[in-house]
Design an enzyme around this catalytic site. Structure first.
Site, short mmCIF file in Angstrom:
data_model
loop_
_atom_site.label_atom_id
_atom_site.label_comp_id
_atom_site.label_asym_id
_atom_site.label_seq_id
_atom_site.Cartn_x
_atom_site.Cartn_y
_atom_site.Cartn_z
N CYS A 190 0.90 -1.18 0.00
CA CYS A 190 0.00 0.00 0.00
C CYS A 190 0.92 1.21 0.00
CB CYS A 190 -0.92 -0.02 1.21
SG CYS A 190 -2.04 -1.44 1.28
N GLY A 228 4.61 7.16 -0.83
CA GLY A 228 5.94 6.73 -1.22
C GLY A 228 7.06 6.93 -0.23
N LYS A 258 7.72 5.36 2.60
CA LYS A 258 8.27 4.07 3.00
C LYS A 258 8.93 3.36 1.82
CE LYS A 258 4.84 3.54 6.69
NZ LYS A 258 4.16 4.83 6.39
N CYS A 294 -1.35 3.32 11.43
CA CYS A 294 -1.30 4.50 12.30
C CYS A 294 -2.52 4.55 13.22
CB CYS A 294 -1.16 5.79 11.50
SG CYS A 294 -2.40 6.01 10.21
#
Length: 470
Positions: free
Chosen positions: A281, A285, A287, A397
């Protein structure tokens, strides 16, 4: 709805709601619009959409496709609307408690819009650097111009004038009241205990800092930008940094904006040189960029073409490359299994309440349970994409263990060929508080206290590393 006036010497007039007592405020002269009126009208409409219809705030504040009343404003008024809305949402339980003190019985259902007019004005009077008389006058004008609320214009005037006179008393009286919805505060207490739950709630009142993930030399970039290196390796900017694109290193692609907690999941893999990695997912971008910098040959998936193009643009600025694929990860079945997979899953986003104070008003317990089931399905599929001896890092999160620890327990119980790889606190000095007894990351907005010139806190994040037995 009756004004609680300690100076009233007689019972309320039976026509009190019609504004029968006292002079009736008059609207502005025909065709003469009071400055700032449209901004307050937009703020009240947007607040109503968040609280009553559970509409996410970001979409309504989009300058191209957002709320029509917001789009029609100039830049200065848009900034004012954002300040009012975010302030109102950060303090909403206290604002509503204060209004309840000033106002007795509820308004009729048809006058619900007036509640948001009062809340918007109260946010300005109590918490923003806006002249009280302006907030009062424009709220009365809003009531006068709305046929549903016109009969409450005198009430609006009286309530807000009294609030202006007594603001210090009301602020003091509500200082200990949690600023998050009761349903979520109770969940926090059950998980974190009362003291930590109170600290998380208080963190909502502090807008989040701007953190950067740098390609290299965090200390050097902290010196250049006047920042601070955090235990995560991120660089935290001072509040006065200015526009991000104007900062040194942005155009050169030396760093990108990423909350310090959000940088943790990708770092759990360690060195990735020579390994094939999937970011399932991936957009926007941040990560993905970390995985590339760690040496991985990265395939980045996202089901949204627009979001994937944004990821590609971000990687281009950074001078990094990855294979991108527009696909729903739940349907993704590669010919060759990966050495490592990152699944930063869709979630309730309750850990981002410093950035997005609307989250707790647009979601409820049922959303947490629904999203936890989705995450479990996605994680079970992610496990099928990895070679023996390979790793999956799962993250989100959310602050709720239903979307983290509880779900991981079920998945591991059904997959005996997988094990949890504990995070060693010794490898993460300064972050020991964020590592659970069994070695998972669990950050909260109350962690990483403020230092001189720099805000504190991080997003609430959960991250765990799982390994397929070889």
């Amino acid at each position: 709805m009756v004004l609680n006036d300690e100076n009233r010497r007689s019972k309320p007039h039976p026509n009190r709601h019609r504004g029968a007592r006292g002079p009736k405020p008059t609207p502005a002269a025909d065709n003469v619009e009071k400055p700032g009126l449209r901004a307050r009208q937009a703020a009240a409409k947007i607040l109503a959409a968040v609280v009553d219809r559970r509409t996410p705030l970001d979409g309504m504040l989009d300058t191209e496709n957002g709320n029509p009343a917001y789009r029609q404003l100039n830049d200065a008024d848009r900034a004012l609307v954002r300040a009012i809305i975010n302030t109102a949402l950060r303090h909403l339980p206290r604002i509503e408690a204060i209004l309840d003190t000033l106002v007795g019985t509820p308004l009729p259902d048809g006058a619900r819009a007036l509640h948001h007019v009062l809340a918007v004005a109260a946010a300005q009077i109590l918490y923003l650097d806006v002249p009280d008389h302006s907030a009062v006058d424009l709220a009365v004008e809003q009531a006068q111009l709305d046929p549903r609320n016109r009969r409450f214009a005198s009430l609006t005037n009286a309530v807000l004038r009294r609030l202006s006179r007594e603001k210090a008393t009301h602020l003091s009286a509500t200082q200990a009241l949690p600023v998050i919805p009761a349903w979520f505060y109770e969940r926090l207490i059950s998980v974190y205990g009362k003291a930590h739950a109170a600290s998380i709630a208080d963190a909502v009142l502090e807008p989040s800092a701007i953190d950067l993930t740098v390609k290299s030399d965090p200390e050097g970039w902290a010196d250049k930008l006047g920042g601070l290196v955090l235990p995560t390796g991120s660089v935290r900017l001072p509040a006065s940094s200015g526009a991000i694109p104007a900062l040194e290193g942005f155009e050169a692609g030396e760093w990108w904006v990423q909350d310090a907690a959000a940088s943790l999941p990708a770092r759990l893999f360690g060195e990735l040189a020579g390994r094939h990695v999937a970011d399932l997912c991936a957009a926007p971008g941040g990560k993905t960029a970390q995985l590339v910098l760690a040496g991985g040959a990265v395939t980045a998936l996202d089901q949204s073409g627009n979001r994937l193009r944004r990821l590609e643009s971000n990687l281009a600025r950074l001078g990094l490359s990855a294979t991108t694929l527009e696909a729903n990860m739940a349907d993704f079945r590669p010919e060759t299994l990966f050495d490592a997979v990152l699944l930063d899953a869709p979630c309730s986003s309750t850990g981002t309440i410093r950035k997005h104070p609307d989250v707790l008003w647009t979601k409820g317990p049922e959303d947490i349970e629904k999203l936890a089931r989705l995450q479990e399905r996605l994680l079970r599929h992610a496990l099928t994409l990895v070679k023996p001896g390979g790793d999956v890092v799962f993250s989100n999160c959310s602050l709720d263990p239903a979307e983290g620890e509880d779900m991981i327990d079920r998945v591991l119980a059904d997959n005996p060929d997988w094990q949890l790889i504990p995070v060693d606190p010794a490898d993460w000095p300064g972050l020991e508080e964020a590592i659970s007894p069994r070695g998972e990351f669990r950050t909260t907005p109350a962690m990483l206290p403020a230092t001189a010139g720099h805000a504190g806190g991080v997003d609430g994040f959960y991250a765990v590393r799982l390994r397929r037995n070889g």
